[in-house]
Design a protein around this motif. Structure first.
Motif, PDB file in Angstrom:
ATOM      1  N   SER A  21      13.381  32.753 -25.724  1.00 23.50           N
ATOM      2  CA  SER A  21      12.780  33.785 -26.576  1.00 23.50           C
ATOM      3  C   SER A  21      11.592  34.486 -25.932  1.00 23.50           C
ATOM      4  CB  SER A  21      12.333  33.161 -27.903  1.00 23.50           C
ATOM      5  OG  SER A  21      11.408  32.115 -27.670  1.00 23.50           O
ATOM      6  N   ALA A  22      11.224  34.095 -24.723  1.00 24.24           N
ATOM      7  CA  ALA A  22      10.105  34.723 -24.015  1.00 24.24           C
ATOM      8  C   ALA A  22      10.353  34.590 -22.518  1.00 24.24           C
ATOM      9  CB  ALA A  22       8.774  34.066 -24.400  1.00 24.24           C
ATOM     10  N   ARG A  28       9.886  36.368 -14.856  1.00 22.36           N
ATOM     11  CA  ARG A  28       8.874  37.326 -14.401  1.00 22.36           C
ATOM     12  C   ARG A  28       8.997  37.573 -12.902  1.00 22.36           C
ATOM     13  NH1 ARG A  28       5.751  34.297 -18.180  1.00 22.36           N
ATOM     14  NH2 ARG A  28       4.724  33.100 -16.529  1.00 22.36           N
ATOM     15  N   THR A  29       9.362  36.536 -12.144  1.00 27.66           N
ATOM     16  CA  THR A  29       9.564  36.715 -10.704  1.00 27.66           C
ATOM     17  C   THR A  29      10.756  37.628 -10.443  1.00 27.66           C
ATOM     18  OG1 THR A  29       8.665  34.510 -10.283  1.00 27.66           O
ATOM     19  CG2 THR A  29       9.965  35.511  -8.525  1.00 27.66           C
ATOM     20  N   ILE A  30      11.819  37.459 -11.230  1.00 29.15           N
ATOM     21  CA  ILE A  30      12.995  38.326 -11.085  1.00 29.15           C
ATOM     22  C   ILE A  30      12.622  39.774 -11.375  1.00 29.15           C
ATOM     23  CG2 ILE A  30      15.296  38.845 -11.982  1.00 29.15           C
ATOM     24  CD1 ILE A  30      15.177  36.304 -10.306  1.00 29.15           C
ATOM     25  N   LEU A  31      11.885  40.009 -12.450  1.00 24.33           N
ATOM     26  CA  LEU A  31      11.519  41.373 -12.815  1.00 24.33           C
ATOM     27  C   LEU A  31      10.619  42.011 -11.758  1.00 24.33           C
ATOM     28  CD1 LEU A  31      10.878  41.201 -16.663  1.00 24.33           C
ATOM     29  CD2 LEU A  31      12.952  41.825 -15.447  1.00 24.33           C
ATOM     30  N   ALA A  32       9.757  41.215 -11.122  1.00 18.11           N
ATOM     31  CA  ALA A  32       8.876  41.758 -10.097  1.00 18.11           C
ATOM     32  C   ALA A  32       9.654  42.220  -8.869  1.00 18.11           C
ATOM     33  CB  ALA A  32       7.841  40.713  -9.690  1.00 18.11           C
ATOM     34  N   ARG A  33      10.832  41.654  -8.639  1.00 18.94           N
ATOM     35  CA  ARG A  33      11.634  42.013  -7.458  1.00 18.94           C
ATOM     36  C   ARG A  33      12.753  42.990  -7.796  1.00 18.94           C
ATOM     37  NH1 ARG A  33      13.959  43.621  -3.869  1.00 18.94           N
ATOM     38  NH2 ARG A  33      14.483  42.703  -1.841  1.00 18.94           N
ATOM     39  N   SER A  64       3.062  40.603 -21.252  1.00 15.66           N
ATOM     40  CA  SER A  64       2.946  39.255 -21.806  1.00 15.66           C
ATOM     41  C   SER A  64       4.347  38.651 -21.777  1.00 15.66           C
ATOM     42  CB  SER A  64       2.408  39.302 -23.243  1.00 15.66           C
ATOM     43  OG  SER A  64       3.416  39.753 -24.144  1.00 15.66           O
ATOM     44  N   PRO A  65       4.485  37.363 -22.067  1.00 13.51           N
ATOM     45  CA  PRO A  65       5.832  36.774 -22.083  1.00 13.51           C
ATOM     46  C   PRO A  65       6.785  37.424 -23.073  1.00 13.51           C
ATOM     47  CG  PRO A  65       4.176  35.051 -21.963  1.00 13.51           C
ATOM     48  CD  PRO A  65       3.437  36.331 -22.217  1.00 13.51           C
ATOM     49  N   THR A  66       6.257  38.210 -24.020  1.00 15.90           N
ATOM     50  CA  THR A  66       7.127  38.829 -25.025  1.00 15.90           C
ATOM     51  C   THR A  66       7.027  40.347 -25.051  1.00 15.90           C
ATOM     52  OG1 THR A  66       5.410  38.510 -26.713  1.00 15.90           O
ATOM     53  CG2 THR A  66       7.118  36.796 -26.521  1.00 15.90           C
ATOM     54  N   ARG A  67       6.426  40.970 -24.042  1.00 14.76           N
ATOM     55  CA  ARG A  67       6.373  42.430 -24.018  1.00 14.76           C
ATOM     56  C   ARG A  67       6.461  42.941 -22.581  1.00 14.76           C
ATOM     57  NH1 ARG A  67       2.717  46.654 -27.461  1.00 14.76           N
ATOM     58  NH2 ARG A  67       4.101  45.779 -29.049  1.00 14.76           N
ATOM     59  N   ILE A  68       7.323  43.958 -22.405  1.00 14.49           N
ATOM     60  CA  ILE A  68       7.413  44.676 -21.142  1.00 14.49           C
ATOM     61  C   ILE A  68       7.334  46.164 -21.440  1.00 14.49           C
ATOM     62  CG2 ILE A  68       8.816  42.893 -20.038  1.00 14.49           C
ATOM     63  CD1 ILE A  68      11.277  44.666 -20.463  1.00 14.49           C
ATOM     64  N   SER A  69       7.074  46.961 -20.403  1.00 15.07           N
ATOM     65  CA  SER A  69       7.130  48.409 -20.549  1.00 15.07           C
ATOM     66  C   SER A  69       7.719  49.011 -19.284  1.00 15.07           C
ATOM     67  CB  SER A  69       5.745  49.000 -20.839  1.00 15.07           C
ATOM     68  OG  SER A  69       4.916  48.920 -19.697  1.00 15.07           O
TER      69      SER A  69
END
Length: 715
Positions: A21-22, A28-33, A64-69
């Motif tokens: 759920s977060a 987060r490492t995947i999203l950074a790459r 945050s663990p529950t929000r991206i933009s």
């Protein structure tokens, strides 16, 4: 629902336990790459839309663990539930994220996350998404009128092995799923009907369940090697008609069901995210160890959710297994074998689960690498604005530093320029600006004068603040002081043309304490518009024997012309070996050049910088066009240039070794010979009349009007 589950089956409990759920550290490492994601949403009018967003690693900012933009270009404003899947070039598994739109400021969209999980690699493997593209089958004939008969749609579908399909349920949930198949993933039945096979997978069947509640859907399809995207929306139904399914059989094995789509809209467009991500370049593919293995990440999620879950392995056992050295590599070998076996049973042959960067080591490097860049895999340098300094009412200096953890230096030759890239209204805009600082420092200064109606300069003056981020490419340009500086240099500038001169002055005064004469003739509109007025006065005061500055204010003194330049140069009495540097409006540069020629100054001692207007390239062609690239007459590759796309962007997106540097028509590094076909290119640009007459074009500002053949051999 019972009929669907009877046909597809029920997913194993372990499949449903991978959801979290977060965003944890692995996500987060995947999203950074990750440079790109499929995104499904509905706009304010309830219209379903699917597209690809991103363009560079880390485009999705984790707050945050529950929000991206992220930035979403275009006019369609997302509302309510949305869904993503994130693609890592060269990797089979994908990361899926579902959530709800929380806020939207301009093109920036914030999403509150409801769930995230790792999706298996079958769709990517079936489509061979990261492998060299196969030869496309001929486009199907269209029976009857309909959206599928629009220009380029049937040809795109015939070559598209992969798509992102978005659906919604009746309780506020959204789902964007990958679909992949050998060659064409969607088959045309008539001018408004498509069929997509539903082959065996993990049995989640989210798409089928959603369509039973809400039949509106949309998808975005990809063709390897192309940076265009086919956008389709319509209404879907599920069929198990044996006669239809038999037409989709592989080695005698038909799918268990298919989707029938009544198409309401279909259109092929260029996509900035696909083009900038360079998905088809082996250099962009993820290397082993760069990111966590997604199957291992899925195992961690399963372990975290297995406590007290019925039918799941004990959590302590999963965590203990995950802690064993080498278990990730073992898990990958097991999963690859399972993928290979499962796909073979479906009728697929020659599937290679290790879709990573096997081609990367064999990739052809750029023959002419842009100055100051590390290579085609990372052509842009992310920077942060450390300071915005007001120079005049119409000019500001941006002080830039590396956005990463460690400060790097900006190395260039004084006088060269950098190309700044910023998202303006959700779309990347590029403009070239000379460095006004000295090279070798941890901060780069570029000075931007506001231009009436200028899209980029207006954005700089109105919107940019300290802390904002940009990207820079460069350095570029041959207008610079060389490593062996002459004893005397003479500078003539007008308006913002003083910016490269400032870099030359700062560098020379800092590096030659033993002498070296500098004379600057600087024309400005008024005293208030003199850029660097205070610093030029200070430098002249501190270096009276080395620097002299002569100001011309056109509102007071009239326009600086040839006679004024001649009087100043003859009064200066420069040495015979003095070098002259000129930067400003075309009439002034032509006047100075004429004066110097009349005084017998050799052309080799005269250097000038000509700026283009920065006009956008206007798309003339409305249908995709084929571009064949050669080098010294030998074929390099063939790609499709989408409507509105430049020749350079199409070539780079397909991984071809296109020469380039500034990307805005200023430097000439992308000049190539046009052998066949017609192009349109924005004017003015740096090509000389003779180069144009000889058939040379600039790929960075050129768009094809027909099928074209280019030769990229160094002219």
């Amino acid at each position: 629902m019972d009929e669907v589950e009877t046909t597809v089956g029920r997913p194993a409990p372990m499949v449903m336990l991978k959801q979290i759920s977060a965003l944890d550290e692995g996500c987060r490492t995947i999203l950074a790459r990750c440079p790109i994601a499929a995104f499904g949403y509905r706009d304010a009018g309830g219209t379903s839309r699917t597209t690809f967003v991103g363009g560079r690693p880390g485009f999705a900012r984790v707050h945050s663990p529950t929000r991206i933009s992220f930035s979403l270009p275009g006019s369609g404003e997302p509302r309510g539930p949305v869904s993503f899947f994130f693609l890592l070039p060269g990797v089979g598994e994908i990361l899926r994220v579902n959530g709800t739109v929380a806020a939207r400021t301009g093109a920036e969209t914030a999403v509150d996350i409801d769930e995230a999980y790792v999706h298996c690699a079958q769709a990517v493997l079936r489509s061979r998404l990261w492998q060299p593209p196969a030869v496309a089958a001929p486009a199907a004939g269209i029976a009857g009128d309909g959206p599928l008969g629009r220009p380029g749609v049937a040809e795109f579908l015939a070559a598209a092995p992969f798509l992102a399909l978005s659906t919604w349920d009746s309780s506020g949930g959204s789902d964007t799923s990958p679909r992949g198949d050998r060659q064409a993933v969607a088959r045309i039945l008539d001018g408004r009907t498509l069929a997509i096979p539903d082959r065996k997978g993990n049995k989640r069947a989210d798409t089928l369940h959603n369509l039973l509640r809400d039949d509106r859907l949309s998808f975005a399809a990809l063709v390897p090697g192309r940076s265009g995207v086919l956008h389709v929306r319509g209404r879907g139904a599920i069929t198990d008609d044996p006669a239809l399914l038999e037409t989709m059989a592989l080695r005698g094995m038909p799918p268990h069901a298919a989707l029938l789509i009544d198409v309401e809209h279909a259109e092929v467009t260029g996509n900035d995210a696909v083009a900038r991500s360079r998905l088809w370049s082996p250099e962009a593919h993820v290397s082993p160890g760069e990111v966590p293995d997604l199957m291992a990440l899925a195992g961690e999620h399963l372990a975290a959710n297995s406590t007290d879950a019925e039918g799941a392995p004990p959590a302590f056992l999963l965590k203990a297994l995950g802690a064993i050295p080498g278990v990730t590599r073992l898990l990958r070998l097991v999963m690859n074998r399972a993928y290979r076996s499962g796909l073979r049973k479906e009728g697929y042959e020659g599937i290679e689960p290790s879709v990573g960067n096997r081609r990367r080591g064999l990739a052809r490097r750029l023959r002419r690498r842009p100055a100051g860049e590390s290579g085609p895999e990372n052509p842009l340098r992310d920077v942060r604005i450390a300071e915005v300094r007001r120079e005049t009412p119409s000019a500001v200096t941006l002080v830039l530093e590396d956005a990463g953890d460690g400060p790097g230096t900006f190395d260039f030759r004084p006088g060269q320029f950098f190309t700044l890239v910023a998202d303006v209204d959700g779309r990347p805009v590029r403009r070239a600006y000379s460095a006004s600082s000295a090279p070798g420092a941890s901060r780069l200064e570029v000075t931007v004068k506001r231009v009436e109606g200028g899209r980029f300069s207006t954005h700089v003056h109105r919107n940019l603040r300290a802390g904002d981020r940009l990207a820079v490419r460069g350095p570029s340009g041959s207008f610079h002081a060389g490593p062996r500086q002459p004893e005397e240099i003479v500078l003539v500038a007008a308006g913002s043309g003083v910016t490269p001169m400032m870099s030359i002055i700062r560098t020379r005064l800092a590096g030659r304490a033993d002498g070296g004469r500098i004379a600057l003739l600087y024309s400005s509109r008024s005293e208030q518009e003199v850029i660097f007025a205070g610093e030029l006065a200070r430098l002249e005061r501190d270096n009276p024997d080395r620097l002299s500055v002569t100001h011309v204010l056109t509102r007071r003194d009239g326009r600086l012309g040839a006679e004024g330049v001649r009087r100043w140069v003859t009064g200066l009495a420069p040495a015979r070996d003095a070098h002259f540097y000129i930067c400003g409006p075309e009439p002034l540069m032509d006047a100075v050049h004429g004066v110097l020629a009349g005084l017998g100054v050799p052309d080799a001692l005269v250097h000038q910088e000509r700026y283009t207007s920065g006009a956008e390239t206007v798309a003339v062609a409305t249908v995709p066009q084929q571009m064949t690239v050669e080098e010294n007459g030998q074929p390099v590759g063939t790609v499709v240039v989408e409507p509105g796309q430049t020749l350079l962007d199409a070539g780079l997106a397909a991984g071809l070794p296109m020469p380039y540097s500034c990307t805005v028509g200023n430097c000439g590094e992308c000049m190539v010979k046009l052998h066949t076909g017609q192009i349109a290119q924005s004017e003015p640009n740096c090509l000389t009349p003779q180069q144009k007459a000889d058939g040379y074009v600039l790929t960075c500002v050129g768009c094809p009007l027909s099928k074209v053949t280019l030769d990229i051999a160094d002219p």
